[in-house]
Structures are given as C-alpha cells and as structure tokens.
Design an enzyme around this catalytic site. Sequence first.
Site, PDB file in Angstrom:
ATOM      1  N   SER A 203       0.792  -1.236   0.172  1.00 39.43           N
ATOM      2  CA  SER A 203      -0.028  -0.046  -0.100  1.00 39.43           C
ATOM      3  C   SER A 203       0.841   1.302  -0.170  1.00 39.43           C
ATOM      4  O   SER A 203       0.452   2.290  -0.344  1.00 39.43           O
ATOM      5  CB  SER A 203      -0.951   0.005   1.122  1.00 39.43           C
ATOM      6  OG  SER A 203      -0.503  -0.170   2.504  1.00 39.43           O
TER       7      SER A 203
ATOM      8  N   ASP B 237      -3.851   5.492  11.735  1.00 35.02           N
ATOM      9  CA  ASP B 237      -3.112   5.274  10.601  1.00 35.02           C
ATOM     10  C   ASP B 237      -1.647   6.106  10.625  1.00 35.02           C
ATOM     11  O   ASP B 237      -1.810   7.275  10.343  1.00 35.02           O
ATOM     12  CB  ASP B 237      -3.668   5.545   9.100  1.00 35.02           C
ATOM     13  CG  ASP B 237      -2.588   4.945   8.025  1.00 35.02           C
ATOM     14  OD1 ASP B 237      -1.673   4.750   8.081  1.00 35.02           O
ATOM     15  OD2 ASP B 237      -3.008   5.007   6.714  1.00 35.02           O
TER      16      ASP B 237
ATOM     17  N   HIS C 237       0.705   5.216   6.268  1.00 37.82           N
ATOM     18  CA  HIS C 237       0.722   6.022   4.952  1.00 37.82           C
ATOM     19  C   HIS C 237       0.744   7.483   5.445  1.00 37.82           C
ATOM     20  O   HIS C 237       0.706   7.925   6.267  1.00 37.82           O
ATOM     21  CB  HIS C 237      -0.617   5.401   4.585  1.00 37.82           C
ATOM     22  CG  HIS C 237      -0.609   3.760   4.278  1.00 37.82           C
ATOM     23  ND1 HIS C 237      -1.361   2.993   5.339  1.00 37.82           N
ATOM     24  CD2 HIS C 237      -0.233   3.249   3.561  1.00 37.82           C
ATOM     25  CE1 HIS C 237      -1.399   1.963   5.213  1.00 37.82           C
ATOM     26  NE2 HIS C 237      -0.483   1.819   3.887  1.00 37.82           N
TER      27      HIS C 237
END
Length: 429
Positions: free
Chosen positions: A158, A405, A408
């Site tokens: 990702s 998160d 990312h």
Amino acid sequence: MSVLVLAIGRGLMMGNNNNNIHMFVVKIVACFLVMGFAYRLYFSTFFQIIPPQIAVIQQPPPPAANFTLSGHPHTATISSPSCDIFTGEWVRDPTGPPYTNSSCHTIEHHQNCMKNGRPDSGYIYWRWRPRDCSLPRFDPKTFLHYMRNKSMAFIGDSISRNHVQSLLCILSQVERPVEVYHDKEYRSKRWFFDSYKFSLSVIWSPFLTEAKIFEDNDGHASGAVRLHLDEPDPEWVNEFDTFDYVEIAAGKWFLKTAVYYENNTIVGCHNCKIEDVTELRFDYAYRRALQTTLNFITKSEHKVYTLFQTTTPDHFENGEWNTGGYCNRTVPFEEGETELRDIDTIMRDVELEEFKKAVGDTNGSTLKLFDTTRLALLRPDGHPGPYRAFHPFEGKDSTANVQNDCLHWCLPGPIDSWNDLLIHILLRA
C-alpha cells in the site's frame, strides 16, 4: 537631450556664416551624441531594476544541463553527480503542494486527511532539501514528455499505491488520466494519459513473491500467509514484458504470521506455532524474497529500468495500529531527534546488502536505489492518524479511542517530495 542640442547647433549655423563656429558646433553636437549612446549601452548592460521585495543577494544557481526527451528539447537544473539526494533535511516551503485534495480526483478516502476533518495543515508546507546540492521541484510536463510512449509500474504494497496516488495527483494538473483497469478489490490499477500515450500502473504484490493471503480489508487475518520465497509473484511477472520502468517496494508485510515454502516444500515459518515447523526470523524470508525478485529482474531478457525502494518506517507511539497506537505530532523531526527502530534497521540492512549484490550481477539491466527510509523517518506529522476515516470524532468524546494510521501519508503530504527524487534519478539515467 541629444535632439535639443542638435537643434541649437543647426540654429547657430544658420545665423552665422563663420566656418570656424560652424565646425566647433558640429564637434560639440557629435560629442554629446556619442556620450549619450555610450551611457545607455553601459548602464543597461550592467544594471537591472529589481523590485524591492526580491532585491536580495542570491547564490548562483547550479549549472544547467540540456537533455532531449522524445524529440522535445528541455533544460533542467541538476546537481552534482556525487550528490546524495537522500541525505538532507525538511525545510519550510510556503508555496505548498502543486495540488489540493479538491483539485485531485484520485485520492483514496483514507488518505484525504483534509476532507476527513484533520484540523491542521502545517504538514503540507515542508519540502525535502538535500544537504549538499539542489533538488528541483517535480515538473509534471517534463515527466510526461520523458514517459511519452512508455509504461511504468509501481509494484509492492500500500505504500507503493500511496506513492502512485501522489504522482497521479501532480500529473493530473497537466492531463487527467483515464483509469483503464482495476482488479476485483481495486488494489491493482492502470491509468492512461492519452496525449502522451503513457501508461501508469500499480500492482498489488506486498511480498513480491507468490503468496496466499487470508486477510480482510481491515487487516484481520483468518490464517497464516502461505509464502513461496522462490517464486516471483505472477501478478507482476505476467505483465513484466510490457513495462519500461518499474519501482519495487516491500517491507512491513513480512512481519505477519506466515508459513514459508521453497520448492513447494515448507522450510519454516514466522510466528506460526505449528508443531515440527522451524521458527525462522522475518528477515530470512525478506532476504530470500528480495533475492528471487531481483534475480528475475536483472536476468530477464526484457530490460527494464528498475527503482528499488527501501522500507518505510511508521510512527506509532504508545502502541501499534491495533493496540491504541497514535501519531499526533505536527512538525517534522530534526536530524538526531529520532532513530530507526530495530525492525526497520534490519530490513534496510537486508535491502542494501541485496541491492549491492544485484547491481554487481546484472545482465544489462538498470537498477537504482530509491532510499527514502531516512527522509520518511523524519516526518511523523504527515500521516492520517485518526483522520483515515471521515470525521472520526463526530458524535464522540474527543478522547475516544479510534484506529490510527501512522504508516501511510496524507495527500497532499510528505510523499509528494518523493516525486522530486524520482524525476531527479530518471533524468540522470
């Protein structure tokens, strides 16, 4: 002034027939004309009018290098060939990113931090500056000219998809691409820029080698990964011959519970707790997977320009993603304020060792290191944090425990600077 003197000279000549006076006046007029011309020429050459707000002393720019991209002449400012663009610092940049979360239509919802309600925006006003050289800002038109009639793929997890989204956001300010393919889960995608006949892909392959994964979209696993360390993943291998450029990246998925196979035989596992199966460290599997991947690329008859990206550290504090960890910092770290965790250090050491061996054993392929680990480490402020979801605290107490998160990157955000590094490397190919 010279016209006025000439007129006076002519009047004197008409009123006096004396030849001496006549000659004297002509010489005076000629002298004034020559002096006026010299004055304009000299001062227009050496002086310029500079607006007061930018009248500052500046260092001379680095030398310009000429290059030709698919028949289009360009001039780019580049730095010394010996410059290490991956060593430097984050500096404030009041100009901000080249796009906004409103002007880019390819941002996935969990990276759209502003739309999701993140209250601060200071994290977008920083830019990476190498220590000893200049790094020009990414120019989307130059990149698209360079990639005319070519294809590029980002292969990995990702983080690779995050990078592709950043690149798309910048390129779409020149031309909005058309999505021409996506898989069932929308993890692998391909876009096409028609004016440049340029194809850009992201291929979901978190281990780079063949793997059976039993996990939902929220990261909850129902079984151990079955990882074949000696077989490159067909997801990208089957398309490899269509690519001119690839960027490969892996890392964090190798920390997951997995059973390792070689020659279709179990050779060990990581954290699987299976009787009579040897427990192996995650770096054993990571090294073998990188060896398999790099060997396939460097020995292939199809020559591809490859960027090998190093691991991206996360910034979870006081826990992990599933144990209440968070990232609430609002400014970058300075050099010396933080260090890589042991896991990231182990991964990066494996990467550098395997990259060095692969570079020395290529079959005519081009392999470049894309070493973003240290510059990513310094940006704890650029993650979605709780704003991976739309207004996560709406209707809740501000201290509510929500998933964060811290791996990312928000878009726009720090990952946009990776494209400055990307084009710098490509233009030096």
